[in-house]
Design a protein around this motif. Sequence first.
Motif, PDB file in Angstrom:
ATOM      1  N   TYR A 135       0.851  -1.181   0.000  1.00 21.55           N
ATOM      2  CA  TYR A 135       0.000   0.000   0.000  1.00 21.55           C
ATOM      3  C   TYR A 135       0.890   1.235   0.000  1.00 21.55           C
ATOM      4  O   TYR A 135       1.724   1.398   0.885  1.00 21.55           O
ATOM      5  CB  TYR A 135      -0.921  -0.020   1.219  1.00 21.55           C
ATOM      6  CG  TYR A 135      -1.908  -1.168   1.159  1.00 21.55           C
ATOM      7  CD1 TYR A 135      -3.192  -0.962   0.689  1.00 21.55           C
ATOM      8  CD2 TYR A 135      -1.528  -2.456   1.539  1.00 21.55           C
ATOM      9  CE1 TYR A 135      -4.096  -2.023   0.609  1.00 21.55           C
ATOM     10  CE2 TYR A 135      -2.422  -3.514   1.449  1.00 21.55           C
ATOM     11  CZ  TYR A 135      -3.699  -3.296   0.994  1.00 21.55           C
ATOM     12  OH  TYR A 135      -4.579  -4.332   0.907  1.00 21.55           O
ATOM     13  N   ILE A 136       0.701   2.102  -1.008  1.00 23.58           N
ATOM     14  CA  ILE A 136       1.593   3.227  -1.219  1.00 23.58           C
ATOM     15  C   ILE A 136       0.811   4.529  -1.337  1.00 23.58           C
ATOM     16  O   ILE A 136      -0.166   4.615  -2.087  1.00 23.58           O
ATOM     17  CB  ILE A 136       2.387   3.050  -2.537  1.00 23.58           C
ATOM     18  CG1 ILE A 136       3.094   1.694  -2.582  1.00 23.58           C
ATOM     19  CG2 ILE A 136       3.376   4.191  -2.736  1.00 23.58           C
ATOM     20  CD1 ILE A 136       3.623   1.325  -3.958  1.00 23.58           C
ATOM     21  N   SER A 137       1.275   5.542  -0.625  1.00 23.28           N
ATOM     22  CA  SER A 137       0.754   6.904  -0.793  1.00 23.28           C
ATOM     23  C   SER A 137       1.850   7.726  -1.444  1.00 23.28           C
ATOM     24  O   SER A 137       2.944   7.849  -0.890  1.00 23.28           O
ATOM     25  CB  SER A 137       0.394   7.520   0.565  1.00 23.28           C
ATOM     26  OG  SER A 137      -0.687   6.853   1.140  1.00 23.28           O
ATOM     27  N   PHE A 138       1.569   8.254  -2.626  1.00 24.64           N
ATOM     28  CA  PHE A 138       2.528   9.105  -3.319  1.00 24.64           C
ATOM     29  C   PHE A 138       2.221  10.569  -3.036  1.00 24.64           C
ATOM     30  O   PHE A 138       1.065  10.937  -2.850  1.00 24.64           O
ATOM     31  CB  PHE A 138       2.445   8.898  -4.839  1.00 24.64           C
ATOM     32  CG  PHE A 138       2.879   7.539  -5.298  1.00 24.64           C
ATOM     33  CD1 PHE A 138       4.177   7.103  -5.116  1.00 24.64           C
ATOM     34  CD2 PHE A 138       1.989   6.689  -5.932  1.00 24.64           C
ATOM     35  CE1 PHE A 138       4.591   5.845  -5.552  1.00 24.64           C
ATOM     36  CE2 PHE A 138       2.382   5.438  -6.377  1.00 24.64           C
ATOM     37  CZ  PHE A 138       3.688   5.019  -6.186  1.00 24.64           C
ATOM     38  N   THR A 139       3.253  11.396  -3.041  1.00 25.47           N
ATOM     39  CA  THR A 139       3.013  12.831  -2.948  1.00 25.47           C
ATOM     40  C   THR A 139       2.325  13.240  -4.247  1.00 25.47           C
ATOM     41  O   THR A 139       2.629  12.710  -5.321  1.00 25.47           O
ATOM     42  CB  THR A 139       4.328  13.614  -2.761  1.00 25.47           C
ATOM     43  OG1 THR A 139       5.200  13.297  -3.837  1.00 25.47           O
ATOM     44  CG2 THR A 139       4.996  13.276  -1.435  1.00 25.47           C
ATOM     45  N   LYS A 140       1.369  14.149  -4.150  1.00 31.76           N
ATOM     46  CA  LYS A 140       0.559  14.522  -5.321  1.00 31.76           C
ATOM     47  C   LYS A 140       1.408  14.994  -6.498  1.00 31.76           C
ATOM     48  O   LYS A 140       1.142  14.637  -7.637  1.00 31.76           O
ATOM     49  CB  LYS A 140      -0.447  15.608  -4.929  1.00 31.76           C
ATOM     50  CG  LYS A 140      -1.549  15.084  -4.024  1.00 31.76           C
ATOM     51  CD  LYS A 140      -2.682  16.051  -3.911  1.00 31.76           C
ATOM     52  CE  LYS A 140      -3.757  15.664  -2.937  1.00 31.76           C
ATOM     53  NZ  LYS A 140      -3.962  14.309  -2.643  1.00 31.76           N
ATOM     54  N   GLU A 141       2.457  15.754  -6.213  1.00 31.27           N
ATOM     55  CA  GLU A 141       3.271  16.290  -7.303  1.00 31.27           C
ATOM     56  C   GLU A 141       4.147  15.230  -7.969  1.00 31.27           C
ATOM     57  O   GLU A 141       4.663  15.448  -9.061  1.00 31.27           O
ATOM     58  CB  GLU A 141       4.135  17.468  -6.825  1.00 31.27           C
ATOM     59  CG  GLU A 141       5.111  17.141  -5.712  1.00 31.27           C
ATOM     60  CD  GLU A 141       4.532  17.254  -4.303  1.00 31.27           C
ATOM     61  OE1 GLU A 141       5.308  17.095  -3.349  1.00 31.27           O
ATOM     62  OE2 GLU A 141       3.312  17.465  -4.158  1.00 31.27           O
ATOM     63  N   ASN A 142       4.301  14.056  -7.347  1.00 26.03           N
ATOM     64  CA  ASN A 142       5.182  13.028  -7.902  1.00 26.03           C
ATOM     65  C   ASN A 142       4.463  11.777  -8.405  1.00 26.03           C
ATOM     66  O   ASN A 142       5.110  10.809  -8.781  1.00 26.03           O
ATOM     67  CB  ASN A 142       6.224  12.608  -6.863  1.00 26.03           C
ATOM     68  CG  ASN A 142       7.220  13.709  -6.585  1.00 26.03           C
ATOM     69  OD1 ASN A 142       7.262  14.717  -7.277  1.00 26.03           O
ATOM     70  ND2 ASN A 142       8.026  13.535  -5.561  1.00 26.03           N
ATOM     71  N   VAL A 143       3.136  11.801  -8.425  1.00 27.48           N
ATOM     72  CA  VAL A 143       2.377  10.609  -8.832  1.00 27.48           C
ATOM     73  C   VAL A 143       2.736  10.166 -10.248  1.00 27.48           C
ATOM     74  O   VAL A 143       3.023   8.988 -10.476  1.00 27.48           O
ATOM     75  CB  VAL A 143       0.854  10.843  -8.704  1.00 27.48           C
ATOM     76  CG1 VAL A 143       0.066   9.755  -9.421  1.00 27.48           C
ATOM     77  CG2 VAL A 143       0.440  10.902  -7.255  1.00 27.48           C
ATOM     78  N   ASP A 144       2.743  11.079 -11.191  1.00 25.16           N
ATOM     79  CA  ASP A 144       3.013  10.702 -12.587  1.00 25.16           C
ATOM     80  C   ASP A 144       4.416  10.125 -12.744  1.00 25.16           C
ATOM     81  O   ASP A 144       4.615   9.124 -13.431  1.00 25.16           O
ATOM     82  CB  ASP A 144       2.818  11.898 -13.524  1.00 25.16           C
ATOM     83  CG  ASP A 144       1.345  12.280 -13.659  1.00 25.16           C
ATOM     84  OD1 ASP A 144       0.474  11.415 -13.395  1.00 25.16           O
ATOM     85  OD2 ASP A 144       1.069  13.431 -14.021  1.00 25.16           O
ATOM     86  N   GLN A 145       5.384  10.746 -12.087  1.00 23.17           N
ATOM     87  CA  GLN A 145       6.768  10.266 -12.134  1.00 23.17           C
ATOM     88  C   GLN A 145       6.863   8.868 -11.511  1.00 23.17           C
ATOM     89  O   GLN A 145       7.508   7.977 -12.056  1.00 23.17           O
ATOM     90  CB  GLN A 145       7.673  11.233 -11.381  1.00 23.17           C
ATOM     91  CG  GLN A 145       9.107  10.751 -11.263  1.00 23.17           C
ATOM     92  CD  GLN A 145       9.954  11.723 -10.457  1.00 23.17           C
ATOM     93  OE1 GLN A 145      10.004  12.898 -10.760  1.00 23.17           O
ATOM     94  NE2 GLN A 145      10.589  11.212  -9.416  1.00 23.17           N
ATOM     95  N   ASP A 167     -10.746   6.726  -5.982  1.00 30.17           N
ATOM     96  CA  ASP A 167     -10.860   7.875  -5.080  1.00 30.17           C
ATOM     97  C   ASP A 167      -9.444   8.384  -4.819  1.00 30.17           C
ATOM     98  O   ASP A 167      -8.606   7.661  -4.276  1.00 30.17           O
ATOM     99  CB  ASP A 167     -11.529   7.417  -3.779  1.00 30.17           C
ATOM    100  CG  ASP A 167     -11.668   8.522  -2.751  1.00 30.17           C
ATOM    101  OD1 ASP A 167     -10.927   9.540  -2.816  1.00 30.17           O
ATOM    102  OD2 ASP A 167     -12.506   8.372  -1.852  1.00 30.17           O
ATOM    103  N   ASN A 168      -9.165   9.615  -5.199  1.00 31.08           N
ATOM    104  CA  ASN A 168      -7.810  10.167  -5.077  1.00 31.08           C
ATOM    105  C   ASN A 168      -7.265  10.196  -3.659  1.00 31.08           C
ATOM    106  O   ASN A 168      -6.067  10.332  -3.466  1.00 31.08           O
ATOM    107  CB  ASN A 168      -7.749  11.572  -5.672  1.00 31.08           C
ATOM    108  CG  ASN A 168      -7.824  11.551  -7.179  1.00 31.08           C
ATOM    109  OD1 ASN A 168      -7.554  10.536  -7.808  1.00 31.08           O
ATOM    110  ND2 ASN A 168      -8.215  12.657  -7.763  1.00 31.08           N
TER     111      ASN A 168
END
Length: 102
Positions: free
Chosen positions: A7-17, A46-47
């Motif tokens: 289970y991973i939470s990415f920082t919003k600005e780095n999701v695409d990367q 759900d974001n």
Amino acid sequence: MIVRLTYISFTKENVDQAKKIYREEVVPVVKVQKGNLDCRLLEPMDNSDEYISMTTWETKADSDAYESSGKYKELVEKIKKDFAKKPVLKVYTTESILEHAH
């Protein structure tokens, strides 16, 4: 069959990367490991929910060998900078309903 869910939470600005690294660098490495059946990133509808890295393995021994080889840790390191918090790994076993059908 063994299913490993991280289970991973990415920082919003780095999701695409992070998704690009997962797709281009993580998946190809995992798929060639002995006993790997599948490797995919589940993206939340759900974001506010977490992403889930799902790998499936033929046997517990294959799953354990992957973990102890250091590959899992090495691959986590590739996207670690994109985490909003520490990921959580959970491991499950599955039973095929067909195995029990008469």
